[in-house]
Motif scaffolding. Structure first.
Motif, PDB file in Angstrom:
ATOM      1  N   VAL A  68       8.264  16.741   6.614  1.00 32.43           N
ATOM      2  CA  VAL A  68       8.146  17.633   5.461  1.00 32.43           C
ATOM      3  C   VAL A  68       9.355  17.454   4.554  1.00 32.43           C
ATOM      4  O   VAL A  68       9.236  17.370   3.335  1.00 32.43           O
ATOM      5  N   GLY A  69      10.540  17.346   5.167  1.00 30.14           N
ATOM      6  CA  GLY A  69      11.774  17.207   4.394  1.00 30.14           C
ATOM      7  C   GLY A  69      11.766  15.974   3.514  1.00 30.14           C
ATOM      8  O   GLY A  69      12.109  16.035   2.337  1.00 30.14           O
ATOM      9  N   PHE A  70      11.336  14.856   4.090  1.00 30.47           N
ATOM     10  CA  PHE A  70      11.325  13.638   3.283  1.00 30.47           C
ATOM     11  C   PHE A  70      10.157  13.634   2.297  1.00 30.47           C
ATOM     12  O   PHE A  70      10.268  13.106   1.200  1.00 30.47           O
ATOM     13  N   GLY A  71       9.034  14.254   2.720  1.00 32.95           N
ATOM     14  CA  GLY A  71       7.873  14.296   1.845  1.00 32.95           C
ATOM     15  C   GLY A  71       8.119  15.143   0.613  1.00 32.95           C
ATOM     16  O   GLY A  71       7.461  14.986  -0.411  1.00 32.95           O
ATOM     17  N   ARG A  72       9.109  16.051   0.727  1.00 37.19           N
ATOM     18  CA  ARG A  72       9.407  16.956  -0.358  1.00 37.19           C
ATOM     19  C   ARG A  72       9.766  16.218  -1.650  1.00 37.19           C
ATOM     20  O   ARG A  72       9.430  16.657  -2.753  1.00 37.19           O
ATOM     21  N   GLU A  73      10.439  15.070  -1.514  1.00 37.91           N
ATOM     22  CA  GLU A  73      10.826  14.327  -2.706  1.00 37.91           C
ATOM     23  C   GLU A  73       9.621  13.779  -3.462  1.00 37.91           C
ATOM     24  O   GLU A  73       9.719  13.433  -4.628  1.00 37.91           O
ATOM     25  N   TYR A  74       8.489  13.675  -2.746  1.00 41.29           N
ATOM     26  CA  TYR A  74       7.297  13.129  -3.398  1.00 41.29           C
ATOM     27  C   TYR A  74       6.254  14.204  -3.622  1.00 41.29           C
ATOM     28  O   TYR A  74       5.062  13.929  -3.663  1.00 41.29           O
ATOM     29  N   LEU A  75       6.748  15.438  -3.743  1.00 40.15           N
ATOM     30  CA  LEU A  75       5.867  16.585  -3.862  1.00 40.15           C
ATOM     31  C   LEU A  75       4.890  16.439  -5.022  1.00 40.15           C
ATOM     32  O   LEU A  75       3.712  16.756  -4.905  1.00 40.15           O
ATOM     33  N   THR A  76       5.361  15.913  -6.142  1.00 39.80           N
ATOM     34  CA  THR A  76       4.480  15.816  -7.299  1.00 39.80           C
ATOM     35  C   THR A  76       3.559  14.601  -7.209  1.00 39.80           C
ATOM     36  O   THR A  76       2.390  14.687  -7.541  1.00 39.80           O
ATOM     37  N   ARG A  77       4.094  13.486  -6.740  1.00 37.26           N
ATOM     38  CA  ARG A  77       3.303  12.270  -6.764  1.00 37.26           C
ATOM     39  C   ARG A  77       2.412  12.108  -5.543  1.00 37.26           C
ATOM     40  O   ARG A  77       1.337  11.536  -5.626  1.00 37.26           O
ATOM     41  N   ALA A  78       2.916  12.555  -4.377  1.00 39.35           N
ATOM     42  CA  ALA A  78       2.168  12.319  -3.141  1.00 39.35           C
ATOM     43  C   ALA A  78       2.285  13.530  -2.212  1.00 39.35           C
ATOM     44  O   ALA A  78       2.927  13.461  -1.176  1.00 39.35           O
ATOM     45  N   PRO A  79       1.675  14.651  -2.611  1.00 38.34           N
ATOM     46  CA  PRO A  79       1.848  15.880  -1.799  1.00 38.34           C
ATOM     47  C   PRO A  79       1.340  15.746  -0.372  1.00 38.34           C
ATOM     48  O   PRO A  79       1.756  16.509   0.488  1.00 38.34           O
ATOM     49  N   TRP A  80       0.455  14.759  -0.103  1.00 35.53           N
ATOM     50  CA  TRP A  80      -0.108  14.670   1.251  1.00 35.53           C
ATOM     51  C   TRP A  80       0.934  14.330   2.313  1.00 35.53           C
ATOM     52  O   TRP A  80       0.784  14.707   3.448  1.00 35.53           O
ATOM     53  N   ILE A  81       2.012  13.628   1.896  1.00 39.42           N
ATOM     54  CA  ILE A  81       3.041  13.274   2.883  1.00 39.42           C
ATOM     55  C   ILE A  81       3.587  14.554   3.504  1.00 39.42           C
ATOM     56  O   ILE A  81       3.872  14.627   4.686  1.00 39.42           O
ATOM     57  N   MET A  82       3.750  15.585   2.656  1.00 34.24           N
ATOM     58  CA  MET A  82       4.341  16.823   3.120  1.00 34.24           C
ATOM     59  C   MET A  82       3.280  17.779   3.664  1.00 34.24           C
ATOM     60  O   MET A  82       3.526  18.501   4.633  1.00 34.24           O
TER      61      MET A  82
ATOM     62  N   ALA B 223       0.836  -1.204   0.000  1.00 41.82           N
ATOM     63  CA  ALA B 223       0.000   0.000   0.000  1.00 41.82           C
ATOM     64  C   ALA B 223       0.869   1.252   0.000  1.00 41.82           C
ATOM     65  O   ALA B 223       0.658   2.162   0.772  1.00 41.82           O
ATOM     66  N   ARG B 224       1.890   1.267  -0.884  1.00 40.08           N
ATOM     67  CA  ARG B 224       2.757   2.446  -0.915  1.00 40.08           C
ATOM     68  C   ARG B 224       2.037   3.618  -1.574  1.00 40.08           C
ATOM     69  O   ARG B 224       1.267   3.438  -2.516  1.00 40.08           O
ATOM     70  N   LEU B 225       2.322   4.829  -1.061  1.00 40.92           N
ATOM     71  CA  LEU B 225       1.768   6.063  -1.621  1.00 40.92           C
ATOM     72  C   LEU B 225       0.252   6.007  -1.782  1.00 40.92           C
ATOM     73  O   LEU B 225      -0.297   6.511  -2.769  1.00 40.92           O
ATOM     74  N   ALA B 226      -0.421   5.361  -0.799  1.00 36.91           N
ATOM     75  CA  ALA B 226      -1.881   5.341  -0.845  1.00 36.91           C
ATOM     76  C   ALA B 226      -2.402   6.758  -0.611  1.00 36.91           C
ATOM     77  O   ALA B 226      -1.850   7.508   0.180  1.00 36.91           O
ATOM     78  N   VAL B 227      -3.469   7.129  -1.323  1.00 31.89           N
ATOM     79  CA  VAL B 227      -3.990   8.488  -1.191  1.00 31.89           C
ATOM     80  C   VAL B 227      -4.755   8.623   0.133  1.00 31.89           C
ATOM     81  O   VAL B 227      -5.244   7.632   0.668  1.00 31.89           O
ATOM     82  N   PRO B 228      -4.870   9.861   0.648  1.00 28.19           N
ATOM     83  CA  PRO B 228      -5.644  10.055   1.872  1.00 28.19           C
ATOM     84  C   PRO B 228      -7.076   9.588   1.653  1.00 28.19           C
ATOM     85  O   PRO B 228      -7.636   9.753   0.565  1.00 28.19           O
ATOM     86  N   GLY B 229      -7.665   9.015   2.696  1.00 28.71           N
ATOM     87  CA  GLY B 229      -9.028   8.530   2.577  1.00 28.71           C
ATOM     88  C   GLY B 229      -9.087   7.044   2.343  1.00 28.71           C
ATOM     89  O   GLY B 229     -10.148   6.433   2.429  1.00 28.71           O
ATOM     90  N   THR B 230      -7.923   6.448   2.030  1.00 34.15           N
ATOM     91  CA  THR B 230      -7.888   5.003   1.868  1.00 34.15           C
ATOM     92  C   THR B 230      -8.304   4.352   3.186  1.00 34.15           C
ATOM     93  O   THR B 230      -7.807   4.745   4.233  1.00 34.15           O
ATOM     94  N   PRO B 231      -9.212   3.375   3.146  1.00 30.13           N
ATOM     95  CA  PRO B 231      -9.609   2.736   4.406  1.00 30.13           C
ATOM     96  C   PRO B 231      -8.384   2.181   5.127  1.00 30.13           C
ATOM     97  O   PRO B 231      -7.535   1.540   4.509  1.00 30.13           O
ATOM     98  N   GLY B 232      -8.289   2.466   6.429  1.00 29.87           N
ATOM     99  CA  GLY B 232      -7.130   2.008   7.183  1.00 29.87           C
ATOM    100  C   GLY B 232      -6.000   3.023   7.199  1.00 29.87           C
ATOM    101  O   GLY B 232      -5.157   3.013   8.082  1.00 29.87           O
ATOM    102  N   HIS B 233      -5.941   3.877   6.197  1.00 28.16           N
ATOM    103  CA  HIS B 233      -4.916   4.932   6.159  1.00 28.16           C
ATOM    104  C   HIS B 233      -5.591   6.260   5.851  1.00 28.16           C
ATOM    105  O   HIS B 233      -5.585   6.713   4.708  1.00 28.16           O
ATOM    106  N   TRP B 234      -6.174   6.877   6.869  1.00 29.52           N
ATOM    107  CA  TRP B 234      -6.936   8.104   6.655  1.00 29.52           C
ATOM    108  C   TRP B 234      -6.153   9.189   5.938  1.00 29.52           C
ATOM    109  O   TRP B 234      -6.684   9.907   5.122  1.00 29.52           O
ATOM    110  N   LEU B 235      -4.886   9.322   6.318  1.00 29.11           N
ATOM    111  CA  LEU B 235      -4.089  10.375   5.695  1.00 29.11           C
ATOM    112  C   LEU B 235      -3.144   9.817   4.640  1.00 29.11           C
ATOM    113  O   LEU B 235      -2.201  10.457   4.235  1.00 29.11           O
ATOM    114  N   GLY B 236      -3.390   8.591   4.210  1.00 24.88           N
ATOM    115  CA  GLY B 236      -2.564   8.012   3.167  1.00 24.88           C
ATOM    116  C   GLY B 236      -1.298   7.379   3.733  1.00 24.88           C
ATOM    117  O   GLY B 236      -1.117   7.306   4.953  1.00 24.88           O
TER     118      GLY B 236
END
Lengths: 291, 309
Positions: free
Chosen positions: A247-261, A61-74
């Motif tokens: 935020v620092g690590f999420g920055r690398e996934y800014l385009t694909r998975a902005p929710w991490i950041m 379940a890598r880079l699951a979007v927010p709202g995914t059941p079990g992973h509210w914030l992805g």
């Protein structure tokens, strides 16, 4: 370097500025206090309430979007639950900020009282040290210390504990000198109290409100500083996590998975904003010297 | 006035000396640069040769004294990494950083002060409330959040502006914006409160009462008196022009002073870090000194008072 330019001026910029918002819309303060209580609760209870361990990976379940059941914030790039990591980050960032604020208040106040008690050379020394601290942007100072000693949580708290000490020292010195000239201090001196007793039992309670107000100013700045350092990869180190570090690590996934950041960024923003609003309100209640 | 300037100069000198000592202590006592630079499996002879070459075998006080002496001759040592003078490496980066910080400073002053003054003159209005809210938001947002949000909006979503690098002015737009937002907030808030305080003074009422036009009251009586606290903040901002913005330069891969610091710190390039600390602290101290002296000129009461002790 907006974040540390922000540090010095705030002291004097605050008074009365938000008065209007406060009188008209007091619920902003209530909202801030609610948010802060929520943050403190999360920090205290994270071990019991977070859905997954911080380092638990779910590679399916890598880079699951927010709202995914079990992973509210992805989830992030390793399938770790963003909500769980966020809760742990809040705890780490708050622990550092509380620890550092307490340290810097105690250290600064002690030096300020010493300067007021002994005057002369001690006072000059303290003021020169305060000048030195003010001359060097804290970020630059912290960067050199952290990178050269390597980063550990203890070192980070101690280092951040130097943040803003010079303000407490200056305030405590000024207040203690003027308190010393007042009748009550002279009275306890005449009664034979030791200097330690005079300063800790009589002068400190009388100047505490101003010092508490300074703490509400330093606290959000420490959060910003710590998250900035962690963002640069020089603060809290993996596998431990903090808001800036996320935020620092999420920055690398800014385009694909902005929710991490975005999730930790939003938490930092709301928290510092809440402390600023609540602190302004507290200042008006506690600090008699402010208009 | 002269003794005032002299006492400030002495203080500035002591501060710089302290910064130098601090830099030296922290950087030298924290670990063995030879080991770090040459890697863990470097042969012992290579490490010894390296230590000999950079004087790392001498007692720390000898190293310190040699360091102070070399500073007097403007010799800041050689970068241990690319063997060029540290000072040269640092000076090369200064214009790159100024390309961001100077426009950012102009934005901060050009937007922040007028917004604050306008808000003060129209107290209790919608514009006033808007300025306060935006100002508070501006300086409570960490710069890395502002930077990444701008990248997300203007580079990733809209595709209008590049997200990093440094070829041409278009690359400078986002970092400059990121850098200025917090400062705009601070200046707006600060000049607003300074203006409001001045506008409440009796001499403003007196000027209005004797029939001076509102325009003249604001420009000739209120603004000059409100300028003293504003100058402090602007002075502080000028002092940190060189320090640049470590975080912002990192986000946007801008090869300025901030990047150089992060990279040198990561590589433990002692000479470069020391040189950076000194150059940054030096500019801060100079800017503070200039503000102090400017104070004496803007408000003669201050120089008389401080001249005594």
């Amino acid at each position: 370097m907006t974040d540390f330019i922000a540090t010095a001026p705030m002291n004097t910029a605050r008074p009365g500025l938000l008065k209007r918002i406060r009188t008209k819309v007091p619920f902003l303060v209530i909202l801030s206090l609610l948010w802060l209580s929520l943050m403190i609760l999360v920090a205290l209870l994270t071990d019991w309430v977070r859905p997954y361990p911080v380092t638990k990976m779910d590679l399916s379940a890598r880079l699951a979007v927010p709202g995914t059941p079990g992973h509210w914030l992805g989830t992030d790039e390793l399938g770790r639950d963003v909500l769980s990591r966020l809760m742990q980050s809040i705890r780490v960032s708050l622990v550092i900020a509380f620890g550092a604020t307490a340290l810097s208040a105690v250290f600064g106040t002690t030096l300020g009282f010493l300067a007021a008690r002994f005057r002369g050379i001690v006072e000059h020394l303290v003021l020169t040290l305060a000048d030195f601290q003010a001359a060097l942007p804290f970020m630059i100072l912290a960067l050199s210390v952290l990178a050269f000693f390597g980063s550990s949580l203890t070192l980070l708290v101690f280092l951040m504990g130097f943040y803003g000490w010079e303000r407490y020292a200056r305030i405590a010195r000024g207040l203690a000198i003027s308190a010393g000239a007042q009748g009550y201090a002279a009275a306890v001196v005449q009664l034979g109290a030791t200097p330690a007793r005079i300063y800790l039992k009589h002068i400190l309670p009388n100047v505490a409100s101003t010092l508490i107000v300074s703490m509400t100013l330093t606290f959000p700045e420490i959060i910003l500083m710590e998250s900035g350092l962690s963002f640069l990869g020089l603060g809290v180190q993996p596998p431990e996590t903090s808001l800036g570090n996320m935020v620092g690590f999420g920055r690398e996934y800014l385009t694909r998975a902005p929710w991490i950041m975005l999730a930790p960024a939003l938490v930092v923003m709301l928290t510092t904003l809440s402390i600023s609003l609540a602190g302004d309100w507290l200042r008006d209640r506690l600090d008699p010297t402010v208009r | 006035m002269l003794s005032f300037v002299l006492s400030r100069l002495l203080r500035a000198f002591i501060t710089v000396l302290l910064v130098m000592t601090f830099a030296f202590c922290v950087l030298r006592l924290s670990g063995d640069p030879a080991q770090i630079l040459l890697g863990p499996d470097a042969p012992q002879e290579a490490i010894d040769a390296f230590r000999e070459r950079w004087g790392l075998n001498d007692p720390i006080l000898v190293q310190y004294w040699a360091y102070l002496r070399s500073l007097l001759s403007l010799d800041f040592g050689m970068s241990m990494r690319d063997k060029s003078p540290a000072l040269q490496l640092v000076l090369e980066r200064i214009p790159t950083t100024l390309q961001l910080t100077v426009p950012a400073l102009i934005l901060k002053i050009g937007i922040g002060i007028p917004a604050g003054v306008y808000a003060a003159l129209h107290r209790e209005s919608v514009a006033d409330r808007g300025v306060i809210m935006l100002a508070v938001l501006g300086f409570t947002m960490p710069s890395f959040v502002i930077g990444l949000l701008l990248v997300l909006i203007f580079s990733v979503t809209l595709g209008w502006l590049p997200s990093g690098g440094q070829d041409g002015w278009i690359h400078g737009i986002l970092p400059t914006l990121t850098m200025s937002i917090g400062g705009v907030g601070i200046l707006a808030r600060f000049s607003r409160s300074a203006m409001i305080e001045v506008l409440g003074q009796p001499y403003i009422r007196a000027a209005s009462a004797k029939g001076v036009s509102w325009r003249d009251v604001v420009w000739k009586h209120a603004l000059p008196n409100a300028s003293v606290p504003i100058v402090t903040i602007v002075g502080f901002m000028i002092g940190s022009l060189i320090a640049g913005a470590v975080v912002v330069e990192t986000i946007f891969a801008w090869p300025g002073i901030g990047r150089l610091l992060v990279v040198s710190v990561a590589n433990r390039d002692l000479a470069v870090v020391q040189c950076l600390l000194l150059v940054i602290a030096g500019t801060m101290v100079l800017a503070n000194l200039a503000v102090d002296i400017l104070y004496g000129w803007l408000d003669p009461r201050l120089s008389r008072k401080s001249g005594v002790h």
